[in-house]
Design a protein around this motif. Structure first.
Motif, PDB file in Angstrom:
ATOM      1  N   VAL A 124       0.832  -1.200   0.000  1.00  0.00           N
ATOM      2  CA  VAL A 124       0.000   0.000   0.000  1.00  0.00           C
ATOM      3  C   VAL A 124       0.871   1.255   0.000  1.00  0.00           C
ATOM      4  N   VAL A 125       1.886   1.278   0.851  1.00  0.00           N
ATOM      5  CA  VAL A 125       2.801   2.421   0.922  1.00  0.00           C
ATOM      6  C   VAL A 125       3.483   2.637  -0.435  1.00  0.00           C
ATOM      7  N   ARG A 126       3.898   1.554  -1.062  1.00  0.00           N
ATOM      8  CA  ARG A 126       4.527   1.649  -2.382  1.00  0.00           C
ATOM      9  C   ARG A 126       3.563   2.256  -3.398  1.00  0.00           C
ATOM     10  N   THR A 127       2.311   1.846  -3.331  1.00  0.00           N
ATOM     11  CA  THR A 127       1.290   2.354  -4.249  1.00  0.00           C
ATOM     12  C   THR A 127       1.079   3.852  -4.055  1.00  0.00           C
ATOM     13  N   LEU A 128       1.024   4.307  -2.805  1.00  0.00           N
ATOM     14  CA  LEU A 128       0.824   5.731  -2.525  1.00  0.00           C
ATOM     15  C   LEU A 128       2.003   6.574  -2.996  1.00  0.00           C
ATOM     16  N   CYS A 129       3.206   6.017  -2.883  1.00  0.00           N
ATOM     17  CA  CYS A 129       4.395   6.737  -3.357  1.00  0.00           C
ATOM     18  C   CYS A 129       4.387   6.901  -4.875  1.00  0.00           C
ATOM     19  N   ARG A 130       3.771   5.970  -5.567  1.00  0.00           N
ATOM     20  CA  ARG A 130       3.778   5.988  -7.036  1.00  0.00           C
ATOM     21  C   ARG A 130       2.660   6.830  -7.640  1.00  0.00           C
ATOM     22  N   MET A 131       1.791   7.364  -6.818  1.00  0.00           N
ATOM     23  CA  MET A 131       0.707   8.201  -7.335  1.00  0.00           C
ATOM     24  C   MET A 131       1.278   9.471  -7.973  1.00  0.00           C
ATOM     25  N   LYS A 132       0.711   9.856  -9.108  1.00  0.00           N
ATOM     26  CA  LYS A 132       1.183  11.062  -9.788  1.00  0.00           C
ATOM     27  C   LYS A 132       0.962  12.299  -8.935  1.00  0.00           C
ATOM     28  N   LYS A 218       5.317  10.051  15.731  1.00  0.00           N
ATOM     29  CA  LYS A 218       6.500  10.526  15.008  1.00  0.00           C
ATOM     30  C   LYS A 218       6.798   9.613  13.820  1.00  0.00           C
ATOM     31  N   SER A 219       6.595   8.317  14.037  1.00  0.00           N
ATOM     32  CA  SER A 219       6.805   7.355  12.957  1.00  0.00           C
ATOM     33  C   SER A 219       5.789   7.579  11.838  1.00  0.00           C
ATOM     34  N   TYR A 220       4.549   7.890  12.205  1.00  0.00           N
ATOM     35  CA  TYR A 220       3.518   8.184  11.208  1.00  0.00           C
ATOM     36  C   TYR A 220       3.905   9.407  10.385  1.00  0.00           C
ATOM     37  N   ARG A 221       4.386  10.449  11.065  1.00  0.00           N
ATOM     38  CA  ARG A 221       4.779  11.690  10.366  1.00  0.00           C
ATOM     39  C   ARG A 221       5.927  11.413   9.385  1.00  0.00           C
ATOM     40  N   LYS A 222       6.858  10.587   9.815  1.00  0.00           N
ATOM     41  CA  LYS A 222       7.982  10.264   8.932  1.00  0.00           C
ATOM     42  C   LYS A 222       7.486   9.535   7.691  1.00  0.00           C
ATOM     43  N   LEU A 223       6.571   8.593   7.881  1.00  0.00           N
ATOM     44  CA  LEU A 223       6.009   7.876   6.739  1.00  0.00           C
ATOM     45  C   LEU A 223       5.357   8.850   5.765  1.00  0.00           C
ATOM     46  N   ILE A 224       4.583   9.777   6.290  1.00  0.00           N
ATOM     47  CA  ILE A 224       3.864  10.721   5.433  1.00  0.00           C
ATOM     48  C   ILE A 224       4.847  11.573   4.629  1.00  0.00           C
ATOM     49  N   LYS A 225       5.922  12.019   5.268  1.00  0.00           N
ATOM     50  CA  LYS A 225       6.933  12.822   4.565  1.00  0.00           C
ATOM     51  C   LYS A 225       7.593  12.025   3.443  1.00  0.00           C
ATOM     52  N   LEU A 226       7.863  10.756   3.700  1.00  0.00           N
ATOM     53  CA  LEU A 226       8.477   9.913   2.673  1.00  0.00           C
ATOM     54  C   LEU A 226       7.522   9.666   1.510  1.00  0.00           C
ATOM     55  N   ILE A 227       6.238   9.498   1.821  1.00  0.00           N
ATOM     56  CA  ILE A 227       5.238   9.339   0.758  1.00  0.00           C
ATOM     57  C   ILE A 227       5.159  10.614  -0.068  1.00  0.00           C
ATOM     58  N   GLU A 228       5.130  11.751   0.617  1.00  0.00           N
ATOM     59  CA  GLU A 228       5.046  13.049  -0.076  1.00  0.00           C
ATOM     60  C   GLU A 228       6.238  13.241  -1.007  1.00  0.00           C
ATOM     61  N   ALA A 229       7.416  12.816  -0.550  1.00  0.00           N
ATOM     62  CA  ALA A 229       8.628  12.962  -1.358  1.00  0.00           C
ATOM     63  C   ALA A 229       8.777  11.850  -2.387  1.00  0.00           C
ATOM     64  N   ARG A 230       7.860  10.891  -2.380  1.00  0.00           N
ATOM     65  CA  ARG A 230       7.887   9.733  -3.274  1.00  0.00           C
ATOM     66  C   ARG A 230       9.184   8.942  -3.137  1.00  0.00           C
ATOM     67  N   GLU A 231       9.713   8.897  -1.927  1.00  0.00           N
ATOM     68  CA  GLU A 231      10.902   8.084  -1.663  1.00  0.00           C
ATOM     69  C   GLU A 231      10.423   6.659  -1.369  1.00  0.00           C
ATOM     70  N   GLU A 232      10.123   5.965  -2.429  1.00  0.00           N
ATOM     71  CA  GLU A 232       9.423   4.681  -2.360  1.00  0.00           C
ATOM     72  C   GLU A 232      10.124   3.640  -1.495  1.00  0.00           C
ATOM     73  N   GLU A 233      11.377   3.368  -1.793  1.00  0.00           N
ATOM     74  CA  GLU A 233      12.080   2.317  -1.060  1.00  0.00           C
ATOM     75  C   GLU A 233      12.263   2.681   0.409  1.00  0.00           C
ATOM     76  N   ALA A 234      12.568   3.955   0.664  1.00  0.00           N
ATOM     77  CA  ALA A 234      12.744   4.397   2.051  1.00  0.00           C
ATOM     78  C   ALA A 234      11.426   4.317   2.810  1.00  0.00           C
ATOM     79  N   ALA A 235      10.328   4.674   2.160  1.00  0.00           N
ATOM     80  CA  ALA A 235       9.013   4.627   2.800  1.00  0.00           C
ATOM     81  C   ALA A 235       8.621   3.193   3.133  1.00  0.00           C
TER      82      ALA A 235
END
Length: 265
Positions: A124-132, A218-235
């Motif tokens: 799911v996280v990977r899918t969100l990172c790949r959204m245009k 804090k972990s949730y916030r980090k996830l959201i930032k990684l999704i926003e930046a589309r850092e797929e593997e890190a997220a």
């Protein structure tokens, strides 16, 4: 010398054909209209007398059909009312509850439940990172974390537990995949029951609990930032680690082997 042909038992071996009762046929017809969207949430069925005439059935048959649909939560009937039964759309919670009964009857463990989450959410996280355009995804997730933080500050622990489950539900729902969202609904409903049980069995100091909860946010916030930046593997890597740590708490020794509880016992 004449020989007799062996008896053909193929017909006798066939299962008997069951003819559905008229009430079941009527229930099928109304159910179909609800599922197809021809009848929507809040619509009212015609009065009994009109339905009996339209469908050509007796009052007992119609009422038995209504009982079937009421049991499925597709209609609600107010006894003594002159108006018809009220229509309800199929709800996830109803199907999820029954699915929970099936999993519990099969002896499904808490560890099994958490393994399913581990398989689902990194995808799911990977899918969100790949959204245009994931700006709305980020906005929705941040708003929910803001809400969770208010619950922590107000020490509303039960509401927070439900809110965390809602975060996981939201994460999946934002992919737009209805099937995954439904499966995740089942998983999270059972997880809530289990987590509430763990907190009863393993009470900890209020300040320590608050510290843990804030760490989770804090972990949730980090996830959201990684999704926003589309850092797929890190997220994905971050969320796998988050889930692994959470599972060590909720599905560790003494908990993981428990059977899921769909009955709140």
């Amino acid at each position: 010398m004449m020989t007799r042909e062996p008896a053909d038992n193929s017909v006798a071996a066939q299962p008997r054909i069951r003819t559905p009762k008229t009430s079941e046929v009527v229930a099928d017809q109304i159910r179909g209209q609800i599922v197809r969207g021809e009848l929507t949430e809040g619509d009212t069925l015609p009065p009994e007398g009109q339905l009996m005439e339209t469908l050509g059935v007796s009052r007992p048959t119609l009422r038995e059909a209504f009982r079937i649909l009421e049991a499925e939560k597709l209609i609600s009937v107010t006894r003594g009312s002159r108006s018809g039964a009220q229509v309800h759309k199929p709800k996830e919670a109803v199907a999820s509850r029954y699915a929970g009964y099936v999993l519990q009857s099969q002896g499904t463990t808490i560890a099994d439940l958490y393994a399913s989450q581990m398989a689902l959410e990194p995808y799911v996280v990977r899918t969100l990172c790949r959204m245009k355009n994931n700006a709305e995804v980020v906005k929705a997730l941040n708003a929910h974390v803001d809400y969770l933080l208010t619950l922590v500050e107000r020490s509303k622990l039960e509401a927070f537990t439900r809110g965390v489950a809602d975060f996981h539900l939201l994460l999946v729902k934002l992919t737009g995949n209805n099937t995954l969202t439904f499966v995740n609904h089942i998983i999270n409903d059972l997880m809530i029951n289990h987590k509430q049980g763990v907190m009863r069995r393993d009470a900890i100091d209020a300040e320590e609990r608050k510290r843990r909860l804030l760490g989770g946010m804090k972990s949730y916030r980090k996830l959201i930032k990684l999704i926003e930046a589309r850092e797929e593997e890190a997220a994905v890597a971050h969320w796998r680690l988050h889930l692994k740590n959470a599972h060590a708490r909720w599905a560790g020794p003494g908990e993981g082997e428990r059977i899921v509880d769909s009955l709140n016992t």
